[in-house]
Design an enzyme around this catalytic site. Structure first.
Site, mmCIF file in Angstrom:
data_model
loop_
_atom_site.group_PDB
_atom_site.id
_atom_site.type_symbol
_atom_site.label_atom_id
_atom_site.label_comp_id
_atom_site.label_asym_id
_atom_site.label_seq_id
_atom_site.Cartn_x
_atom_site.Cartn_y
_atom_site.Cartn_z
ATOM 1 C CG ASP A 183 15.267 38.073 -34.147
ATOM 2 O OD1 ASP A 183 14.060 38.360 -34.020
ATOM 3 O OD2 ASP A 183 16.030 37.940 -33.174
ATOM 4 C CG HIS A 200 15.103 49.427 -34.607
ATOM 5 N ND1 HIS A 200 16.089 49.186 -33.681
ATOM 6 C CD2 HIS A 200 14.548 50.615 -34.254
ATOM 7 C CE1 HIS A 200 16.127 50.192 -32.811
ATOM 8 N NE2 HIS A 200 15.189 51.065 -33.127
ATOM 9 C CB CYS A 211 11.347 50.096 -58.854
ATOM 10 S SG CYS A 211 11.496 48.357 -58.393
ATOM 11 C CB CYS A 232 15.581 45.535 -57.893
ATOM 12 S SG CYS A 232 13.837 45.500 -58.285
ATOM 13 N N GLY A 309 16.290 42.512 -22.334
ATOM 14 C CA GLY A 309 17.397 42.231 -23.264
ATOM 15 C C GLY A 309 17.745 43.365 -24.200
ATOM 16 C CB THR A 310 16.953 46.499 -25.140
ATOM 17 O OG1 THR A 310 17.456 47.723 -25.699
ATOM 18 C CG2 THR A 310 15.854 46.826 -24.159
ATOM 19 C CB SER A 334 19.183 43.308 -19.239
ATOM 20 O OG SER A 334 20.067 43.262 -20.325
HETATM 21 P P1 OAD Z 1 22.320 45.782 -27.434
HETATM 22 O O1 OAD Z 1 23.376 44.854 -27.889
HETATM 23 O O2 OAD Z 1 22.633 47.228 -27.376
HETATM 24 O O3 OAD Z 1 21.816 45.349 -25.974
HETATM 25 C C1 OAD Z 1 21.517 44.021 -25.666
HETATM 26 C C2 OAD Z 1 21.367 43.888 -24.165
HETATM 27 O O4 OAD Z 1 20.918 42.578 -23.868
HETATM 28 C C3 OAD Z 1 22.672 44.104 -23.395
HETATM 29 O O5 OAD Z 1 22.394 44.900 -22.258
HETATM 30 C C4 OAD Z 1 23.082 42.684 -22.978
HETATM 31 O O6 OAD Z 1 23.742 42.668 -21.715
HETATM 32 C C5 OAD Z 1 21.740 42.016 -22.859
HETATM 33 N N1 OAD Z 1 21.778 40.556 -23.113
HETATM 34 C C6 OAD Z 1 22.417 39.876 -24.080
HETATM 35 N N2 OAD Z 1 22.142 38.564 -24.015
HETATM 36 C C7 OAD Z 1 21.302 38.396 -22.956
HETATM 37 C C8 OAD Z 1 20.659 37.279 -22.359
HETATM 38 N N3 OAD Z 1 20.814 36.038 -22.817
HETATM 39 N N4 OAD Z 1 19.869 37.515 -21.286
HETATM 40 C C9 OAD Z 1 19.699 38.762 -20.792
HETATM 41 N N5 OAD Z 1 20.271 39.837 -21.323
HETATM 42 C C10 OAD Z 1 21.062 39.677 -22.388
HETATM 43 O O7 OAD Z 1 21.045 45.488 -28.345
HETATM 44 P P2 OAD Z 1 19.732 46.387 -28.498
HETATM 45 O O8 OAD Z 1 19.471 47.145 -27.265
HETATM 46 O O9 OAD Z 1 18.676 45.493 -29.016
HETATM 47 O O10 OAD Z 1 19.485 48.943 -34.436
HETATM 48 O O11 OAD Z 1 20.180 47.389 -29.635
HETATM 49 C C11 OAD Z 1 19.278 48.367 -30.113
HETATM 50 C C12 OAD Z 1 19.519 48.677 -31.555
HETATM 51 O O12 OAD Z 1 20.898 48.998 -31.741
HETATM 52 C C13 OAD Z 1 19.283 47.524 -32.503
HETATM 53 O O13 OAD Z 1 17.942 47.371 -32.848
HETATM 54 C C14 OAD Z 1 20.125 47.878 -33.692
HETATM 55 C C15 OAD Z 1 21.357 48.417 -32.999
HETATM 56 O O14 OAD Z 1 22.039 49.398 -33.691
HETATM 57 C C16 OAD Z 1 19.301 48.808 -35.754
HETATM 58 O O15 OAD Z 1 19.601 47.820 -36.354
HETATM 59 C C17 OAD Z 1 18.678 49.996 -36.400
#
Ligand code: OAD
Length: 437
Positions: A183, A200, A211, A232, A309-310, A334
């Site tokens: 984002d 990413h 191109c 394009c 948050g991942t 998280s």
């Molecule tokens: P995920 O959706 O896999 O994980 C998001 C995490 O954040 C989860 O564990 C949620 O519980 C937590 N979460 C959500 N909202 C929250 C909040 N307000 N406070 C705290 N925690 C919160 O997303 P990512 O780990 O970012 O790849 O996903 C990794 C990659 O998978 C992305 O970059 C994307 C996707 O496929 C590509 O686009 C290449």
């Protein structure tokens, strides 16, 4: 056939003492391999299913994996320990994911019910990750263009967690922010591009698949919003200028062409390329800066790792904690607990609230328009298995909410642990197996 916890600890301690090369032959000469396996989460029944040769392979790989997996550090256990680490650390690595933007209304990917992938599943797309698959995009970019409006950022805002990362930077403590988010809101929050790795890629720019002409990402936003494939303009202009004018395809499947090497008769007719946001799709390499900065700078000097948050399910980002020196404290922030990586402390709740509370305890003032005047939270400890990292739940403003949340977290953690055991036993595919590289 079972070992008691003390025997398991002794066996594991021996592994760390002598390393896997010596450990494997030593153990196998002294003990039944099935018993050794139980110390590393291997179900003895696997031998009956796959035979003893295969079981030994499973055993060796379970041992090696365990050896390289980061172990919890015993000295960091509480939210106050984390606040203190914040105060003392000089080179903080922050690894972020979609959870830091959900408070702005941008969905994450894997949260049940609200995640982008759940929405895709509900819309009948049974392999939601394929929307970000490069082969799929080249074959039919309309799939991506039909769906991507659901994750298009509003570039005018950033969350309190982004503000927290900025605060770390202002205090001279931010070493690097590895974001998986596309984002580009880190830029909006003022994170120094030299300290930011967009693992990413991002929506900030878009390039032609043919191109390579690059434009600002916002130029293709209207197409994404209108769910139309963006073509394009440079290719289109070049084709228009070319003489003699080419005969048009009569029965083109799409009005675009992404593969310049295809030499079928129809595809010899030049067509304009498709614009793709410079997001790293599955099947594409991560930027070189990711590997260079990680190996050459960060692995040598980072003194605190905050993962926020991942779900940490996509490699190679998911491998960073196991790659970094294991003595560096690791903290996880998280909504959901995590089992497949060992953190020292897990702070569970809305990340905006957690980082606010951390700042308060560190004596820092985190300001953001979304944090109301007189804001405060309650913190409750959630029970968990010894050695797996302490969990603290930040549960909004009421104690009952925090207690309920802590109970939910304990239940969830048990379920995740059961799943993790099944994975070790080979019953479901490896959960951490997604990889963009
Ligand atoms: P995920 O959706 O896999 O994980 C998001 C995490 O954040 C989860 O564990 C949620 O519980 C937590 N979460 C959500 N909202 C929250 C909040 N307000 N406070 C705290 N925690 C919160 O997303 P990512 O780990 O970012 O790849 O996903 C990794 C990659 O998978 C992305 O970059 C994307 C996707 O496929 C590509 O686009 C290449």
């Amino acid at each position: 056939m079972e070992l008691d916890p003390e025997e398991i600890s002794k066996i594991r301690a021996r592994l760390f003492e002598i390393g896997p090369d010596q450990f494997v032959p030593e153990m196998l000469s002294e003990m039944n391999p099935l018993l050794v396996g139980t110390a590393f989460g291997l179900n003895p029944q696997l031998e009956a299913r796959f035979g003893s040769r295969m079981f030994l392979d499973f055993l060796v790989s379970a041992i090696v994996r365990f050896y390289h997996k980061r172990q919890k550090l015993p000295q960091y256990n509480t939210i106050d320990d984390v606040a203190q680490l914040l105060q003392q650390s000089k080179n903080v690595m922050v690894i972020t994911g979609a959870g830091i933007s959900t408070s702005l209304g941008i969905p994450d990917f894997r949260s049940k019910n609200t995640g982008f992938y759940t929405k895709l599943l509900n819309a009948g797309i049974y392999e939601p990750e394929e929307v970000f698959d490069i082969e799929q995009f080249d074959e039919d970019p309309s799939v991506f263009y039909k769906l991507a409006h659901g994750i298009l950022p509003d570039e005018t805002r950033y969350s309190p967690t982004h503000a927290f990362i900025r605060l770390l930077q202002d205090k001279g403590k931010l070493q690097t922010n590895y974001t998986q988010n596309i984002d580009n809101l880190e830029e909006r929050a003022g994170i120094d591009p030299a300290r930011l790795i967009q693992c990413h890629g991002s929506f900030a720019t878009a390039s032609c698949r043919k191109c390579k002409h690059q434009v600002k990402g916002t130029e293709i936003f209207p197409y994404i919003r209108a769910q139309q494939v963006a073509i394009c303009k440079q290719c289109t202009a070049a084709l228009a200028a070319a003489a003699p004018p080419q005969k048009k395809k009569k029965k083109a499947k799409h009005n675009f062409d992404t593969d310049s090497d295809d030499n079928s008769e129809d595809d010899n007719i030049p067509t304009a390329g498709v614009m793709k946001p410079d997001i790293t799709f599955f099947g594409e390499q991560l930027p070189n800066t990711f590997f260079d900065r990680l190996a050459e700078t960060d692995a040598k000097s980072v003194d605190l790792v905050l993962v926020i948050g991942t779900s940490l399910k996509v490699a190679p980002v998911s491998e960073i904690p196991n790659y970094l020196p294991h003595h560096v404290p690791h903290v996880y922030i998280s909504r959901e607990p995590i089992e497949h990586v060992n953190f020292d402390v897990q702070l569970l709740g809305q990340c905006d609230e957690v980082v606010w509370e951390l700042c308060r305890r560190a004596g820092w003032d985190l300001k953001h328009e979304m944090i109301p005047e007189g804001f405060g939270v309650v913190v409750e400890e959630a029970e968990m298995e010894k050695g797996r990292g302490c969990r603290w739940v930040v549960g909004g403003t009421k104690r009952e909410t925090a207690v309920k949340e802590a109970e939910k977290v304990e239940e969830k953690a048990e379920k995740i642990e059961e799943e993790a055991e099944k994975i070790v036993m080979g019953e479901v595919p490896w959960a951490n197996g997604d990889s963009v590289a």
